[in-house]
Design an enzyme around this catalytic site. Structure first.
Site, PDB file in Angstrom:
ATOM      1  N   SER A  75       5.081  -7.626  11.230  1.00 17.84           N
ATOM      2  CA  SER A  75       6.102  -6.610  11.016  1.00 17.84           C
ATOM      3  C   SER A  75       5.629  -5.223  11.432  1.00 17.84           C
ATOM      4  CB  SER A  75       6.488  -6.578   9.526  1.00 17.84           C
ATOM      5  OG  SER A  75       7.281  -5.451   9.222  1.00 17.84           O
ATOM      6  N   GLU A 126       6.247  -2.723   9.835  1.00 19.60           N
ATOM      7  CA  GLU A 126       5.876  -2.029   8.602  1.00 19.60           C
ATOM      8  C   GLU A 126       4.362  -1.944   8.448  1.00 19.60           C
ATOM      9  OE1 GLU A 126       7.690  -0.608   6.036  1.00 19.60           O
ATOM     10  OE2 GLU A 126       9.607  -0.883   7.068  1.00 19.60           O
ATOM     11  N   TYR A 142       4.433  -5.145   0.615  1.00 21.21           N
ATOM     12  CA  TYR A 142       4.943  -6.041   1.667  1.00 21.21           C
ATOM     13  C   TYR A 142       4.147  -5.868   2.952  1.00 21.21           C
ATOM     14  CZ  TYR A 142       7.939  -7.515   5.538  1.00 21.21           C
ATOM     15  OH  TYR A 142       8.414  -8.068   6.708  1.00 21.21           O
TER      16      TYR A 142
END
Length: 321
Positions: A123, A125, A147
């Site tokens: 990801s 992120e 996460y």
């Protein structure tokens, strides 16, 4: 016939990937958890074409059994606890599923069928508080949520299994990708669903957090094509998948409301409680490597798929009135 096993087949990406693989003539197996309520809405049109097997990323024995049963040529690990705000409330659960889940799958492959090609859903992120813009495969990671930290562990363990055991294992560092199949908990779908309810007179406001947060948003149908291409290469490698264009949440809001003929400023309110404890301000990707090595390009423009989401939710809300 080539066989592929998808974890997270009932999710947005899993459903689009299953469609693509079926078009390619691949036998598709989807791993699903045994739950009290089965949610197959996204793949309801595929249930007579795919094979479902029981399994859970937190249970090693079930993963071993899935690999033994299917004997897959490819495994696409798309399952995770994927909602960033939830990861702040459930950091341990997020670590168990999103971080340790992939290493369990890799262990099953290593011990049972080591010639299987493995894809890990990484990801954007992971870049978090990025030190350079745009972000590419060599950009330093600085995750800003449980996460993102969990995804980073999964990303590096995939690299480790590739380098330590010679597995064909790679990660796609996917930037945000959306569609009408996005979950209602995500901000994009929250917006388009609220637009539909407001348009149909069922609601009169939409509460949002940080409107200035910017993301490199693409269409999920485009991104699963990049995922598939990664496992078709002679050698495994990690790739950033992105559009290279950045939009703010307020941009998304404006286009979504305009798509329903509404003025967003009359309905949107900011709620401080919806701000993340540590937000990511500006993520934008450089997918040059994917363009060069995979021949991949995004095809659906931002404005087009935002309107597709609005149209889909208008029909959905109308049908359930």
């Amino acid at each position: 016939m080539k066989k592929a096993l998808i974890t997270g087949i009932t999710g947005q990406d899993g459903s689009y990937l299953a469609e693509l693989l079926l078009e390619k003539g691949v036998a598709v197996y989807g791993m699903v958890r045994r739950t009290s309520t089965e949610k197959f809405e996204r793949i309801s049109h595929l249930l007579d074409k795919v094979h479902l097997v029981q399994g859970d990323l937190t249970d090693q024995s079930s993963l071993d059994e899935a690999i033994r049963e299917v004997k897959p040529d490819e495994v696409y690990n798309l399952a995770s606890q994927s909602f960033v705000p939830t990861s702040f409330n459930q950091p341990v659960h997020t670590a168990e599923v999103t971080a340790l889940g992939p290493v369990r799958v890799l262990e099953s492959i290593r011990r049972i069928k080591p010639d299987t090609k493995f894809y890990q859903a990484s990801s954007s992120e992971m870049f978090g508080n990025a030190k350079e813009v745009p972000q590419r495969e060599t950009t330093q990671f600085h995750p800003r949520s449980p996460y993102a930290v969990a995804k980073l562990y999964a990303h590096w363990i995939t690299v480790n299994y590739r380098e330590s055991y010679g597995l064909y294992a790679c990660s796609g560092i996917l930037f945000n990708h959306e569609s009408p199949r996005r979950g209602l908990e995500f901000v994009t779908r929250k917006i388009t669903h609220a637009v539909a309810r407001i348009k149909l007179g069922l609601s009169d406001k939409l509460s949002l957090g940080n409107l200035e947060a910017k993301r490199d948003w693409g269409f999920a149908g485009d991104y699963v094509r990049a995922i598939w291409l990664m496992l078709q290469q002679p050698k495994p490698a990690d790739y950033v998948v992105s559009t290279g264009r950045s939009h703010s949440v307020s941009d998304f809001v404006r286009i979504a409301f305009a798509g329903a003929g509404l003025d967003w400023s009359k309905y949107v309110v900011q709620d401080p409680k919806l701000f993340r404890p540590a937000d990511v301000d500006h993520l934008i990707g450089d997918a040059s490597l994917a363009r060069k090595n995979l021949g991949w390009e995004p095809t659906v423009p931002f404005e087009e798929w935002v309107r597709l989401m609005v149209e889909s939710d208008l029909k959905l809300v109308q049908d359930h009135r």
